[in-house]
Design a protein around this motif. Sequence first.
Motif, PDB file in Angstrom:
ATOM      1  N   PHE A 121       0.962  -1.036  -0.346  1.00 30.73           N
ATOM      2  CA  PHE A 121       0.179  -0.441  -0.262  1.00 30.73           C
ATOM      3  C   PHE A 121       1.062   1.061   0.285  1.00 30.73           C
ATOM      4  CE2 PHE A 121      -1.991   3.372   2.452  1.00 30.73           C
ATOM      5  CZ  PHE A 121      -2.699   3.725   2.201  1.00 30.73           C
ATOM      6  N   TYR A 122       1.889   1.163   1.082  1.00 30.10           N
ATOM      7  CA  TYR A 122       2.808   3.015   1.178  1.00 30.10           C
ATOM      8  C   TYR A 122       3.648   2.803  -0.225  1.00 30.10           C
ATOM      9  CZ  TYR A 122       1.369   3.787   5.611  1.00 30.10           C
ATOM     10  OH  TYR A 122       0.164   4.016   6.701  1.00 30.10           O
ATOM     11  N   GLU A 155       2.981   6.272  -6.769  1.00 24.18           N
ATOM     12  CA  GLU A 155       2.288   6.481  -8.036  1.00 24.18           C
ATOM     13  C   GLU A 155       2.353   8.746  -7.434  1.00 24.18           C
ATOM     14  OE1 GLU A 155      -0.193   5.990 -10.474  1.00 24.18           O
ATOM     15  OE2 GLU A 155       0.680   4.665 -10.214  1.00 24.18           O
ATOM     16  N   SER A 158       1.539   3.463  -3.345  1.00 21.89           N
ATOM     17  CA  SER A 158       1.775   5.184  -3.423  1.00 21.89           C
ATOM     18  C   SER A 158       2.814   6.141  -3.381  1.00 21.89           C
ATOM     19  CB  SER A 158       0.692   5.197  -1.781  1.00 21.89           C
ATOM     20  OG  SER A 158      -0.229   4.154  -1.289  1.00 21.89           O
ATOM     21  N   GLU A 159       3.526   6.299  -2.719  1.00 19.75           N
ATOM     22  CA  GLU A 159       4.760   6.659  -2.808  1.00 19.75           C
ATOM     23  C   GLU A 159       4.853   7.090  -4.460  1.00 19.75           C
ATOM     24  OE1 GLU A 159       6.255   8.951  -1.602  1.00 19.75           O
ATOM     25  OE2 GLU A 159       4.738   7.810   1.042  1.00 19.75           O
TER      26      GLU A 159
END
Length: 235
Positions: free
Chosen positions: A99-100, A106, A103-104
């Motif tokens: 998830f992290y 993107e 996200s980073e």
Amino acid sequence: PSEIQSSMRAFKNQQHRWSKGAIQACLKLLPRVLASDAPWWIKAEATFHLSGNLAYPLMLLLCVLVFPAMIIRYDMGWIEMLVVDLPLFLAATASVCSFYVLSERELFGRSGWRRARYLPAALALGIGMSVNNAKAVFEALLGQQSEFTRTPKLGVERRADQWRRKRYHGARNYVPFVELGLGLYFTYVAGYAAVSGLVGTLPFIVLFQGGFLYASTLSLFQGFLHLPLLRAREA
């Protein structure tokens, strides 16, 4: 875009409010969602989304069980660890890490992959917040009402901005002392694992030790010395 809290106590107040509010919303909305005619996948997503903060009490239960499990499984070899523990560890952490990282990726493109080195610190911080957030979960489950504790907005945007002279720093409570006790407990567990040759468990234990000691010491020292949580960066 949002203002990061400048002190650990203020950060805990914010997380407490969010965790308690999420469980209150779960108690109010989830029964209606499950009783509705919505498809099963929507009900499943609503269940995971609304009940996610129940993980914090389970985290505290895990803290209690870690050391007894190490003693019981003292003679466990590397094969058993690879077959049993590694899959469980990956199942518990892979979703959070992906998830992290994604996200980073993107947000920052290729440079986002380099931010993955902060994942251990992010996991440790999440563990360190488990006492504070579990307290909020239990308050919601027991129907305990409390006043809205606002999050201080101190306008710290540049190195020259000071927050320590502000009047509002967040409420004090017993939570840092519980966190400190857990941090010392895992310090002992880490020593036991090192002496007993259970080196495979040390990375896992150090995450708990570091998270609880970080959350507790910052809360206690900031309460008396007003030490900053983060250095303000140039806007």
